[in-house]
Design an enzyme around this catalytic site. Structure first.
Site, short mmCIF file in Angstrom:
data_model
loop_
_atom_site.label_atom_id
_atom_site.label_comp_id
_atom_site.label_asym_id
_atom_site.label_seq_id
_atom_site.Cartn_x
_atom_site.Cartn_y
_atom_site.Cartn_z
N ASP A 139 4.03 20.60 1.32
CA ASP A 139 5.17 19.70 1.52
C ASP A 139 4.84 18.21 1.50
O ASP A 139 5.64 17.41 1.02
CB ASP A 139 5.88 20.05 2.83
CG ASP A 139 7.25 19.40 2.96
OD1 ASP A 139 7.92 19.25 1.93
OD2 ASP A 139 7.65 19.06 4.08
N CYS A 193 24.38 32.57 -6.14
CA CYS A 193 25.39 31.89 -5.30
C CYS A 193 26.82 32.21 -5.73
O CYS A 193 27.73 32.20 -4.90
CB CYS A 193 25.17 30.37 -5.35
SG CYS A 193 23.75 29.80 -4.41
N CYS A 196 30.58 31.01 -4.22
CA CYS A 196 30.46 30.63 -2.80
C CYS A 196 30.16 29.14 -2.67
O CYS A 196 29.34 28.59 -3.40
CB CYS A 196 29.36 31.45 -2.13
SG CYS A 196 29.07 31.01 -0.41
N CYS A 199 27.90 26.57 2.09
CA CYS A 199 26.96 25.52 2.51
C CYS A 199 27.55 24.14 2.29
O CYS A 199 27.35 23.24 3.11
CB CYS A 199 25.64 25.68 1.78
SG CYS A 199 25.74 25.56 -0.03
N CYS A 203 28.78 21.04 5.57
CA CYS A 203 28.10 19.76 5.81
C CYS A 203 29.01 18.80 6.59
O CYS A 203 30.10 18.47 6.13
CB CYS A 203 27.69 19.12 4.49
SG CYS A 203 26.85 17.53 4.71
N CYS A 219 23.00 12.64 4.38
CA CYS A 219 22.50 13.86 5.02
C CYS A 219 21.97 13.55 6.42
O CYS A 219 21.19 12.62 6.61
CB CYS A 219 21.39 14.46 4.16
SG CYS A 219 20.56 15.88 4.90
N CYS A 246 19.28 18.71 10.73
CA CYS A 246 20.56 19.43 10.72
C CYS A 246 20.37 20.74 9.98
O CYS A 246 19.77 20.77 8.90
CB CYS A 246 21.63 18.58 10.05
SG CYS A 246 23.27 19.37 9.94
#
Length: 388
Positions: A139, A193, A196, A199, A203, A219, A246
């Site tokens: 990462d 997906c 759909c 998500c 938010c 975000c 979040c």
């Protein structure tokens, strides 16, 4: 480094065995050029300004977009995944405004530390078996691990731009081992997906201008972690009690129904970070912050940014008992903290004395950003009074 088919299969078997022995939940293989659209999408993300203040993305754009540029000698990439799924829906904590909501991944020991040491051990065994060279990434390096994981077949990037797995839902840490060995790549995963948009609709700050596109500047994870300055006023109420990151878009994914809760022992979970009381967090000075968050990814943002976040949550809490602590932080050495305390004070003030305190503060406050905070909040309160 060329290897025979037999040797390559033995190496693959070794890696799979060692990956699972190290506590990872999935592993797959791909090649450095397996995500050809990633550079273009990353460049568009930056061109649109969606990266916000994350200048390190711009500085590493070429290397981040192409593993072959990052390390030209790499011939294969091992992608590993570790499940960190929670044992309950983290959004339930929104009903407890006096408690801080910390992103699920950060309630455990820093996953960078957990994964990197294990990956280095596996990488050493790859070299011992096949020779050549290896590099380990978790990462923090300029590696686009999600497109590579999709190319390797571990899952697909959903409309929230995160990786989704049919076995683990949206709850996966990713890491990679680049190697000079030749290992046959796996088949890429397809997008499941469909129509759909759970998500996207979940938010709180409308951070998705379109499916599969994220404007980081909106975000909450960016605002509370990467953002070094004051949180823009337009997002503060929507942040609620989210004091670090979040999980709403992740938690809303229907594929989570196939996931299972991760082992808290494996992740080195911290029960004291599941729903910490705001009143305890507001007392943290720099030394106490560093001590309390030792071994946690939260420590990296520093005390001032964290207390900024806690003050936004305090302002959203409706808890007048926090007023004394908030008032104390008006005199904090950090302008970032003082500015957030102004907003929290205005939200919690019920005796109508805010205008007087603002007048006094504007006489003595040395920092212009904090002075602007007082002026902005005064104007907001005046507008509300006119509407009322």
């Amino acid at each position: 480094m060329r290897t025979s088919t037999s040797d390559a299969q033995k190496l693959r078997d070794l890696i799979e065995r060692e990956v699972h022995r190290a506590g990872f939940d999935a592993v797959a293989f791909t090649s450095p050029d397996a995500a050809p659209l990633a550079p273009q999408r990353l460049a568009q993300f930056v061109a649109d300004g969606f990266h916000g203040s994350m200048d390190w993305i711009v500085e590493t754009l070429d290397r981040r977009g192409s593993p072959s540029i990052l390390w030209p000698d790499a011939r294969s990439i091992v992608i590993v995944a570790m499940n960190y799924g929670p044992d309950e829906d983290p959004r339930a904590l929104q009903s407890k405004p006096r408690r801080g909501a910390i992103s699920v991944y950060a309630r455990n020991r820093d996953y960078h530390d957990l994964m990197k040491g294990r990956l280095k051990e596996i990488a050493g065994k790859i070299v011992a078996r096949a020779g050549g060279d290896v590099k380990v990434f978790v990462d923090t390096a300029p590696v686009m691990e999600k497109p590579l994981a999709e190319a390797a077949g571990l899952g697909w990037q959903g409309k929230h731009t995160n990786l989704i797995s049919r076995e683990h839902g949206s709850w996966l840490f990713l890491g990679s081992i680049f190697t000079t060995a030749d290992i046959a790549p796996d088949v890429p995963e397809e997008d499941h997906c469909g129509s759909c948009r759970a998500c996207l609709d979940a938010c709180p700050t409308d951070a998705f201008p379109a499916p599969y596109r994220l404007d980081a500047r909106r975000c909450i994870s960016y605002l509370t972690i990467e953002n070094k300055g004051p949180i823009p006023h337009e997002f503060r109420a929507a942040i609620g009690n989210r004091i670090y990151g979040c999980d709403d878009c992740l938690a809303a994914c229907p594929w989570n129904k196939f996931a299972h809760a991760a082992s808290e022992a494996k992740l080195v979970a911290r029960d004291d970070l599941r729903e910490p009381p705001l009143t305890a967090l507001l007392t943290l000075d720099d030394a106490a912050f560093r001590s309390f968050f030792s071994g946690s990814p939260i420590k990296r943002i520093g005390r001032d940014r964290f207390i900024r976040n806690v003050l936004i949550a305090a302002g959203n809490s409706g808890d007048g008992t926090l007023l004394g602590q908030v008032s104390t932080l008006l005199a904090d050495p950090s302008p970032l903290v003082r500015g957030a305390a102004v907003w929290a004070l205005a939200r919690l003030d019920e005796d109508g004395g805010f205008a007087g305190r603002a007048a006094e503060a504007l006489r003595f406050e040395p920092d212009e950003s904090v002075r602007n905070e007082w002026r902005t909040v005064l104007a907001e309160k005046a507008a509300l009074e006119i509407v009322a």
